[in-house]
Design a protein around this motif. Structure first.
Motif, PDB file in Angstrom:
ATOM      1  N   ALA A   1       0.847  -1.206   0.000  1.00 33.02           N
ATOM      2  CA  ALA A   1       0.000   0.000   0.000  1.00 33.02           C
ATOM      3  C   ALA A   1       0.876   1.248   0.000  1.00 33.02           C
ATOM      4  CB  ALA A   1      -0.925  -0.007   1.215  1.00 33.02           C
TER       5      ALA A   1
ATOM      6  N   GLN B   1       2.320   1.774  -3.405  1.00 32.59           N
ATOM      7  CA  GLN B   1       1.283   2.250  -4.313  1.00 32.59           C
ATOM      8  C   GLN B   1       0.983   3.744  -4.125  1.00 32.59           C
ATOM      9  OE1 GLN B   1      -2.375   0.019  -4.114  1.00 32.59           O
ATOM     10  NE2 GLN B   1      -2.971   0.643  -6.172  1.00 32.59           N
ATOM     11  N   ASP B   2       0.932   4.176  -2.852  1.00 28.27           N
ATOM     12  CA  ASP B   2       0.596   5.591  -2.634  1.00 28.27           C
ATOM     13  C   ASP B   2       1.825   6.503  -2.559  1.00 28.27           C
ATOM     14  OD1 ASP B   2       1.611   5.399   0.006  1.00 28.27           O
ATOM     15  OD2 ASP B   2      -0.353   4.964   0.847  1.00 28.27           O
TER      16      ASP B   2
ATOM     17  N   THR C   1       4.398   6.531  -0.368  1.00 21.63           N
ATOM     18  CA  THR C   1       4.985   6.871   0.929  1.00 21.63           C
ATOM     19  C   THR C   1       6.263   6.085   1.210  1.00 21.63           C
ATOM     20  OG1 THR C   1       3.503   5.287   2.023  1.00 21.63           O
ATOM     21  CG2 THR C   1       2.795   7.600   1.943  1.00 21.63           C
TER      22      THR C   1
END
Length: 332
Positions: free
Chosen positions: A195, A198-199, A201
């Motif tokens: 995640a 994907q974002d 960070t």
């Protein structure tokens, strides 16, 4: 004369009381269980500690729990956890009966090394090894990361706290002359790692799990996944220094990869508390290895009884050993 008879009767009564007391004490002691494989009582419930929901341990653990429950009548449940290192400590503390672990982590635990220094886990044995656990260094094409050296200065997840992935990450970075101080270390589960990639960070993540790994498959649905390769010379160096590694690869087509990515692997294994009797562990081992057709995860096809006794790193439980020897397979 009457006085003598009274004394004799009193002595006999005291002797009888002592015998009855000793019998009662023996019963209580027997219920306390014993050492490895000594207990005979069949538990009503067992827990299998696995890993995060995005890895391979959890879905496999669910299949094993169902198989064990159906075959043995012992109500068995799979639980989410921080994976290998945490699982070994959970067994040590008596809070589960069966656990998934990497072979290297189980060995560290028994020997009291690395993260187990001063706190060895001495109440466990192996059921057997299952399949290779591939070290996958996951990123995306847009990150620009193509080599392990490119990880310097980047935000890199090395796995959940208490997992074995962190040790793998540190050792792989080490043979490349990189320390954890050279990266912006993140301690995330597989789901959190993908995640984060994907974002945006985090930039990359170490994932030690059977391939394909659910969390990475999910990432590949929306991103061009890259598995950072390990060069052959570094693979050889790593295996020479840490013999529990084996050469491996993430095959082409996995996560839509155009070509295979060379890497290394450890093995997944099942570890069991020595509080369980030989009979119970025999039944559990038999249930799993004779019902692998009921395992829906792709890794079920890689699990074989003849391989289970290879490279466990710790002793087999007497119940598991009995089952495998009946099948003609002896521990190496």
């Amino acid at each position: 004369m009457k006085k003598k008879r009274f004394l004799l009767a009193t002595v006999l009564l005291l002797a009888l009381s002592m015998v009855l007391a000793a019998c009662g004490g023996g019963t209580d002691e027997g219920n306390g269980g014993g050492g490895e494989g000594e207990g005979t009582e069949k538990p009503k419930f067992m827990s299998i500690v696995t890993g995060g929901t995005g890895g391979t341990y959890y879905p496999l653990g669910g299949s094993f729990a169902e198989i064990i429950s159906d075959a043995t009548g012992i109500d068995t449940n799979a639980e989410v956890s921080g994976a290998s290192a945490e699982n070994m400590n959970t067994l040590k503390d008596g809070n589960a009966e069966i656990a998934f672990s990497q072979t290297d982590i189980a060995s560290y635990a028994k020997e009291g090394k690395l993260m187990f220094e001063g706190s060895a886990v001495d109440n466990v044995s192996a059921i057997g090894t299952l399949y290779p656990e591939t070290i996958q260094i996951v990123t995306t094409a847009k990150s620009g990361i193509k080599t392990i050296e490119d990880l310097k200065g980047k935000k890199v997840s090395i796995g959940a706290p208490g997992s074995g992935t962190a040790a793998n990450a540190e050792q792989i970075l080490e043979v490349h002359g990189i320390t954890l101080d050279d990266i912006k270390k993140q301690d995330l589960s597989f789901d959190e790692s993908t995640a984060g990639i994907q974002d945006g960070t985090i930039d990359a993540a170490f994932v030690t799990a059977g391939t394909p790994t659910g969390a990475v498959e999910g990432l590949s649905a929306t991103e061009d996944v890259v598995i950072v390769p390990i060069e052959q010379g570094k693979i050889d160096e790593l295996i020479e220094k840490y013999p529990y590694y084996v050469q491996d690869e993430v095959p082409a087509g996995t996560y839509k990869l155009a070509e295979a990515a060379p890497t290394v692997a450890v093995q997944a294994m099942l570890v069991v508390s020595n509080d369980l009797s030989e009979e119970v562990v025999y039944d559990v081992t038999k249930a799993i290895f004779e019902n692998l057709d009921k395992v829906t995860h792709a890794k079920g096809k890689m699990i074989k009884a003849e391989n289970a006794v290879k490279g466990t790193g710790i002793d087999l439980h007497p119940g598991a050993k009995k089952y495998f020897e009946e099948q003609g397979f002896k521990a190496e």
